[in-house]
Design a protein around this motif. Structure first.
Motif, PDB file in Angstrom:
ATOM      1  N   VAL A 108     -41.298  11.438 -92.334  1.00 12.94           N
ATOM      2  CA  VAL A 108     -42.845  11.765 -92.448  1.00 12.94           C
ATOM      3  C   VAL A 108     -43.204  12.830 -91.458  1.00 12.94           C
ATOM      4  O   VAL A 108     -44.031  13.546 -91.773  1.00 12.94           O
ATOM      5  N   ALA A 109     -42.608  13.074 -90.143  1.00 11.77           N
ATOM      6  CA  ALA A 109     -43.062  13.930 -89.220  1.00 11.77           C
ATOM      7  C   ALA A 109     -42.634  15.381 -89.941  1.00 11.77           C
ATOM      8  O   ALA A 109     -43.594  16.421 -90.086  1.00 11.77           O
ATOM      9  N   ALA A 110     -41.385  15.675 -90.448  1.00  8.02           N
ATOM     10  CA  ALA A 110     -41.095  16.866 -91.117  1.00  8.02           C
ATOM     11  C   ALA A 110     -41.949  17.232 -92.345  1.00  8.02           C
ATOM     12  O   ALA A 110     -42.431  18.388 -92.164  1.00  8.02           O
ATOM     13  N   THR A 111     -42.676  16.054 -93.040  1.00  6.27           N
ATOM     14  CA  THR A 111     -43.195  16.495 -94.139  1.00  6.27           C
ATOM     15  C   THR A 111     -44.621  16.817 -93.700  1.00  6.27           C
ATOM     16  O   THR A 111     -45.093  17.768 -94.150  1.00  6.27           O
ATOM     17  N   ILE A 112     -45.008  16.120 -92.767  1.00  3.30           N
ATOM     18  CA  ILE A 112     -46.489  16.268 -92.250  1.00  3.30           C
ATOM     19  C   ILE A 112     -46.583  17.912 -91.513  1.00  3.30           C
ATOM     20  O   ILE A 112     -47.647  18.509 -91.680  1.00  3.30           O
ATOM     21  N   ALA A 113     -45.562  18.146 -90.640  1.00  2.97           N
ATOM     22  CA  ALA A 113     -45.375  19.462 -90.016  1.00  2.97           C
ATOM     23  C   ALA A 113     -45.269  20.496 -91.021  1.00  2.97           C
ATOM     24  O   ALA A 113     -46.008  21.433 -90.920  1.00  2.97           O
ATOM     25  N   PRO A 164     -56.751  21.019-118.161  1.00  6.84           N
ATOM     26  CA  PRO A 164     -57.150  22.303-117.269  1.00  6.84           C
ATOM     27  C   PRO A 164     -57.451  21.766-115.952  1.00  6.84           C
ATOM     28  O   PRO A 164     -58.320  20.691-115.798  1.00  6.84           O
ATOM     29  N   ALA A 165     -56.692  22.213-115.010  1.00  6.54           N
ATOM     30  CA  ALA A 165     -56.820  21.497-113.561  1.00  6.54           C
ATOM     31  C   ALA A 165     -58.245  21.270-112.921  1.00  6.54           C
ATOM     32  O   ALA A 165     -58.760  22.661-113.138  1.00  6.54           O
ATOM     33  N   ALA A 166     -58.374  20.510-112.376  1.00  6.29           N
ATOM     34  CA  ALA A 166     -59.742  20.260-111.666  1.00  6.29           C
ATOM     35  C   ALA A 166     -59.401  20.628-110.256  1.00  6.29           C
ATOM     36  O   ALA A 166     -60.410  20.906-109.276  1.00  6.29           O
ATOM     37  N   ILE A 167     -58.227  20.541-109.876  1.00  5.19           N
ATOM     38  CA  ILE A 167     -57.779  20.919-108.390  1.00  5.19           C
ATOM     39  C   ILE A 167     -56.451  21.457-108.353  1.00  5.19           C
ATOM     40  O   ILE A 167     -55.584  20.835-109.184  1.00  5.19           O
ATOM     41  N   PHE A 168     -55.799  22.111-107.254  1.00  7.95           N
ATOM     42  CA  PHE A 168     -54.634  22.804-107.206  1.00  7.95           C
ATOM     43  C   PHE A 168     -54.011  21.834-105.802  1.00  7.95           C
ATOM     44  O   PHE A 168     -54.877  21.528-104.970  1.00  7.95           O
ATOM     45  N   MET A 169     -52.861  21.747-105.748  1.00  4.58           N
ATOM     46  CA  MET A 169     -52.385  21.081-104.572  1.00  4.58           C
ATOM     47  C   MET A 169     -52.382  22.264-103.396  1.00  4.58           C
ATOM     48  O   MET A 169     -52.436  21.583-102.240  1.00  4.58           O
ATOM     49  N   GLY A 170     -52.052  23.456-103.751  1.00  2.00           N
ATOM     50  CA  GLY A 170     -52.017  24.352-102.650  1.00  2.00           C
ATOM     51  C   GLY A 170     -50.700  24.364-101.918  1.00  2.00           C
ATOM     52  O   GLY A 170     -49.766  23.462-102.121  1.00  2.00           O
ATOM     53  N   ASP A 171     -50.528  25.312-100.994  1.00  3.74           N
ATOM     54  CA  ASP A 171     -49.139  25.279-100.110  1.00  3.74           C
ATOM     55  C   ASP A 171     -49.367  23.911 -99.245  1.00  3.74           C
ATOM     56  O   ASP A 171     -48.200  23.666 -98.930  1.00  3.74           O
ATOM     57  N   THR A 172     -50.274  23.288 -98.969  1.00  4.70           N
ATOM     58  CA  THR A 172     -50.672  22.140 -98.260  1.00  4.70           C
ATOM     59  C   THR A 172     -49.219  21.065 -98.785  1.00  4.70           C
ATOM     60  O   THR A 172     -48.606  20.361 -98.280  1.00  4.70           O
ATOM     61  N   GLY A 173     -49.793  21.008-100.084  1.00  2.25           N
ATOM     62  CA  GLY A 173     -48.865  20.021-101.039  1.00  2.25           C
ATOM     63  C   GLY A 173     -47.411  20.332-101.221  1.00  2.25           C
ATOM     64  O   GLY A 173     -46.368  19.786-101.083  1.00  2.25           O
ATOM     65  N   SER A 174     -47.270  21.809-101.800  1.00  4.02           N
ATOM     66  CA  SER A 174     -46.086  22.210-102.336  1.00  4.02           C
ATOM     67  C   SER A 174     -45.186  22.259-101.148  1.00  4.02           C
ATOM     68  O   SER A 174     -43.765  21.791-101.425  1.00  4.02           O
ATOM     69  N   LEU A 175     -45.396  22.950 -99.983  1.00  2.54           N
ATOM     70  CA  LEU A 175     -44.427  22.961 -98.901  1.00  2.54           C
ATOM     71  C   LEU A 175     -44.160  21.500 -98.466  1.00  2.54           C
ATOM     72  O   LEU A 175     -42.731  21.384 -97.954  1.00  2.54           O
ATOM     73  N   ALA A 176     -45.086  20.657 -98.303  1.00  2.49           N
ATOM     74  CA  ALA A 176     -44.907  19.509 -97.743  1.00  2.49           C
ATOM     75  C   ALA A 176     -44.051  18.478 -98.593  1.00  2.49           C
ATOM     76  O   ALA A 176     -42.991  18.009 -98.066  1.00  2.49           O
ATOM     77  N   LEU A 177     -44.087  18.549 -99.937  1.00  3.10           N
ATOM     78  CA  LEU A 177     -43.248  17.692-100.875  1.00  3.10           C
ATOM     79  C   LEU A 177     -41.876  18.686-100.859  1.00  3.10           C
ATOM     80  O   LEU A 177     -40.829  17.485-100.877  1.00  3.10           O
ATOM     81  N   GLY A 178     -41.801  19.566-100.786  1.00  2.00           N
ATOM     82  CA  GLY A 178     -40.434  20.263-100.634  1.00  2.00           C
ATOM     83  C   GLY A 178     -39.713  19.900 -99.577  1.00  2.00           C
ATOM     84  O   GLY A 178     -38.346  19.667 -99.504  1.00  2.00           O
ATOM     85  N   ALA A 179     -40.257  19.969 -98.183  1.00  2.00           N
ATOM     86  CA  ALA A 179     -39.737  19.514 -96.920  1.00  2.00           C
ATOM     87  C   ALA A 179     -39.393  17.995 -97.237  1.00  2.00           C
ATOM     88  O   ALA A 179     -38.298  17.592 -96.615  1.00  2.00           O
ATOM     89  N   GLY A 180     -40.283  17.088 -97.633  1.00  2.00           N
ATOM     90  CA  GLY A 180     -39.947  15.854 -97.813  1.00  2.00           C
ATOM     91  C   GLY A 180     -38.729  15.601 -98.666  1.00  2.00           C
ATOM     92  O   GLY A 180     -38.041  14.560 -98.296  1.00  2.00           O
ATOM     93  N   PHE A 181     -38.574  16.008 -99.718  1.00  2.00           N
ATOM     94  CA  PHE A 181     -37.425  16.241-100.548  1.00  2.00           C
ATOM     95  C   PHE A 181     -36.025  16.514 -99.591  1.00  2.00           C
ATOM     96  O   PHE A 181     -35.108  15.632 -99.679  1.00  2.00           O
ATOM     97  N   ALA A 182     -36.231  17.636 -98.932  1.00  2.00           N
ATOM     98  CA  ALA A 182     -34.848  18.155 -98.078  1.00  2.00           C
ATOM     99  C   ALA A 182     -34.822  17.014 -97.000  1.00  2.00           C
ATOM    100  O   ALA A 182     -33.547  16.712 -96.860  1.00  2.00           O
ATOM    101  N   ALA A 183     -35.601  16.577 -96.430  1.00  2.00           N
ATOM    102  CA  ALA A 183     -35.447  15.604 -95.388  1.00  2.00           C
ATOM    103  C   ALA A 183     -34.814  14.219 -95.872  1.00  2.00           C
ATOM    104  O   ALA A 183     -33.691  13.673 -95.125  1.00  2.00           O
ATOM    105  N   LEU A 184     -35.277  13.824 -97.160  1.00  2.00           N
ATOM    106  CA  LEU A 184     -34.770  12.619 -97.528  1.00  2.00           C
ATOM    107  C   LEU A 184     -33.237  12.960 -98.001  1.00  2.00           C
ATOM    108  O   LEU A 184     -32.271  12.137 -97.739  1.00  2.00           O
TER     109      LEU A 184
END
Length: 343
Positions: A91-96, A242-262
């Motif tokens: 969780v810490a790696a994902t949040i960071a 059509p998207a009402a919102i994008f995840m931005g780098d906040t979401g994409s970087l965090a999700l990628g890191a969470g995947f790697a950490a797992l």
């Protein structure tokens, strides 16, 4: 084998299933007020000027939806998991990494450009996060600095390591974990270019990682992975075309890191690269495009990342997204099958 996976654990399966649905619900319900807040403050996506012309209509669409994705993941994990060292570290790696992405998004929005932090700033942040994560994984959680390949071959990357004040520093494994975490974070970030593309593909791999963790009786990591997948589904409710919102780098970087950490914490680093094969293809398309253009002056793809190439070929945005979801599911299935050869 599937029956053993679902009922052979000493832990109740409902925690994993419920965490998926609760995270989905939390994210879906929190997103509308967040969208209204972003619109009120005029915080919107800056679209690449050199991107597909059809994307210009997305200029100003609310972004930073990754904040709510993270909120859904964390709240659900708090409700259904026990805070063991491996879960805390994951969780810490994902949040960071999410905070690093948030800085990038804020920088992008405040300066009105599609690029936020400089590549060197991003890289420095990812180095700090990945090295800290790896050292804690090895010395606190007890993760062995090894890589296991399908077929049973194990490569020990700690053999040339050293100790500083009682802290083991397996420098080869540090480099590997950095490449894995930084690579997957940026690969998911590159995949996040069409409405619903990153959310749907991450959902697929996180469900696979949840099954992997569950099969090891790592119920807490399984809950986190399922919560991540559920948060992606809740986000997709508002991010579908059509998207009402994008995840931005906040979401994409965090999700990628969470995947790697797992992947590191379940010792499935190699098979995770297969499960996330679509992300690897997206990243490779950019690398190959840059190398080809700089060395020969010619482009391999009509446009990179890969999803834009198919847009240029005339595929609709929805067709690209759905077909990439299918390809992602195929990669995840192959990686999951290879995973059982490691057991």
């Amino acid at each position: 084998m599937l029956t053993n996976l679902l009922v052979g654990s000493q832990y109740p399966t409902y925690q994993v299933f419920v965490s998926f649905f609760v995270s989905c619900l939390i994210t879906a319900l929190l997103m509308p007020p967040f969208i209204r807040l972003m619109r009120k403050d005029g915080i919107g996506q800056q679209v690449r000027a050199d991107g597909p012309q059809t994307h210009l209509v997305k200029q100003g669409t609310p972004t930073m939806g990754g904040v709510i994705i993270l909120a859904g993941m964390i709240l659900t994990t708090v409700l259904f998991a026990r805070w063991t060292p491996d879960l805390i570290l994951c969780v810490a790696a994902t949040i960071a990494t999410g905070l690093l992405g948030l800085l990038d998004d804020v920088e992008s929005v405040s300066h009105g450009r599609s690029l936020g932090l400089t590549p060197s700033q991003k890289m420095l942040g990812l180095i700090v996060i990945s090295v800290s994560f790896c050292l804690l994984a090895v010395n606190w959680v007890g993760v062995p600095p090894t890589i296991t390949f399908p077929g049973g071959f194990t490569l020990d990357l700690g053999v040339l390591g050293f100790n500083i004040g009682g802290v083991s520093v397996p420098w080869l494994y540090l480099i590997f974990v950095f490449l894995l975490l930084a690579g997957l974070s940026n690969a998911v970030n590159l995949t996040d270019g069409l409405d619903g593309l990153a959310g749907g593909t991450v959902m697929v791999v996180m469900l696979a990682m949840s099954m992997v963790a569950f099969s090891y009786d790592e119920i807490n990591l399984s809950v986190f992975a399922a919560a991540s997948a559920g948060a992606c589904v809740g986000f997709l409710w508002h991010n579908c075309y059509p998207a009402a919102i994008f995840m931005g780098d906040t979401g994409s970087l965090a999700l990628g890191a969470g995947f790697a950490a797992l992947a590191v914490l379940t010792k499935t680093e190699v098979t995770s690269l297969v499960m996330g094969g679509l992300f690897i293809c997206e990243a490779l398309s950019v690398m190959l495009q840059v190398i080809s253009f700089k060395t020969t002056g010619k482009r391999i793809f009509l446009m990179a990342p890969l999803h834009h190439h198919f847009e240029k070929k005339g595929w609709s945005e929805t067709k690209v997204v759905i077909r990439f979801w299918i390809v992602s599911a195929m990669f995840a299935a192959v990686g999951f099958a290879l995973y059982f050869q490691l057991r």
